[in-house]
Write a protein that holds these residues in place. Structure first.
Motif, mmCIF file in Angstrom:
data_model
loop_
_atom_site.group_PDB
_atom_site.id
_atom_site.type_symbol
_atom_site.label_atom_id
_atom_site.label_comp_id
_atom_site.label_asym_id
_atom_site.label_seq_id
_atom_site.Cartn_x
_atom_site.Cartn_y
_atom_site.Cartn_z
ATOM 1 N N SER A 162 0.825 -1.213 0.000
ATOM 2 C CA SER A 162 0.000 0.000 0.000
ATOM 3 C C SER A 162 0.858 1.262 0.000
ATOM 4 N N LEU B 200 1.937 1.697 -3.571
ATOM 5 C CA LEU B 200 0.844 2.213 -4.401
ATOM 6 C C LEU B 200 0.644 3.705 -4.152
ATOM 7 N N ASP C 280 -6.700 -0.207 -4.918
ATOM 8 C CA ASP C 280 -6.238 -0.609 -3.592
ATOM 9 C C ASP C 280 -7.259 -1.544 -2.971
#
Length: 261
Positions: free
Chosen positions: A50, A53, A179
């Motif tokens: 994450s 990203l 996500d």
């Protein structure tokens, strides 16, 4: 698109890194994503996927590295762009699908208004045309046309996620960041959403980067796969190849844990 741009990456991530004090968020991440390609990034919670990203999408400023996007004016390092340039790109060439759809929707605006806002952000002004396009996209994500004036809060979680997808894809972005797009949904709702996403990705020829802990999601959607552990990429390759014949011990553990469930 000229012949040269067809052979260069849409996105080139080069030695990207982010630290939180002494803790590694992600480090030395490099890969190229080509037009029409879907990259999956998997790993357990805390693996750094994450963070990676968020750095790629401009939500976090990396401590090191470059994120080069092939803009209409040629390759640009998005890390060096101004905030205004990144916001403009987020409304046009890029899109971001959040795990919690409430983070990607205007909850006080109607379903049609949520889709129409993104059209207006790129210059659309004809109300009738905007509403017609919004209605068409609601249909494409399996939301009934008579719900166009309903607020998202009146929708189920699965419908909110489908509405967020319509809001993001209505302007035909060239790159979509996702996500955990099916996280928090019931299994039956997940399956329906995955089938919808797979169809839209293929129909539109989208390039996408999908972060998930669910190997079934990347199996269905991703052409290539990166496996992350402790902020580093430990294995990468074609999705089926990595999942069917994992080489790294951590990847083997991930795959075997799914098979044992």
């Amino acid at each position: 698109m000229n012949a040269l741009s067809q052979h260069r990456p849409l996105l080139s991530v080069q030695h990207l890194g982010k630290h939180y004090g002494p803790r590694i968020g992600c480090t030395e991440i490099s890969f190229d994503l080509y037009p029409g390609e879907v990259m999956g990034i998997v790993g357990e919670s805390g693996s750094g996927k994450s963070t990676l990203l968020s750095c790629m999408a401009g939500h976090l400023v990396p401590d090191a590295g470059r994120v080069v996007f092939d803009t209409a004016l040629g390759p640009r390092d998005t890390v060096q762009m101004s905030e205004a340039e990144r916001r403009r790109m987020a409304r046009t060439d890029w899109a971001f699908v959040h795990q919690n759809p409430r983070d990607g929707l205007r909850m006080g605006v109607s379903a049609g208004g949520n889709v129409g806002e993104r059209l207006m952000a790129i210059g659309a002004r004809h109300y009738g045309a905007i509403r017609a396009t919004a209605a068409d996209w609601l249909g494409r994500v399996e939301i009934a046309a008579d719900r166009i004036d309903d607020a998202p809060r009146a929708f189920s979680g699965g419908m909110q996620q489908r509405l967020q997808i319509a809001r993001n894809l209505v302007t035909a972005p060239r790159l979509v960041f996702m996500d955990e797009p099916t996280g928090g949904l019931d299994v039956s709702v997940q399956a329906r959403l995955l089938d919808l996403l797979r169809g839209l990705v293929r129909q539109m020829g989208l390039s996408a980067i999908i972060v998930t802990h669910d190997l079934a999601v990347v199996r269905l959607l991703a052409d290539r796969l990166m496996v992350m552990k402790d902020g580093r990429v430990v294995e990468t390759g074609l999705t089926d190849q990595v999942l069917d014949d994992p080489q790294h011990a951590y990847t083997q553990l991930l795959v075997s844990s799914v098979l044992q469930v």
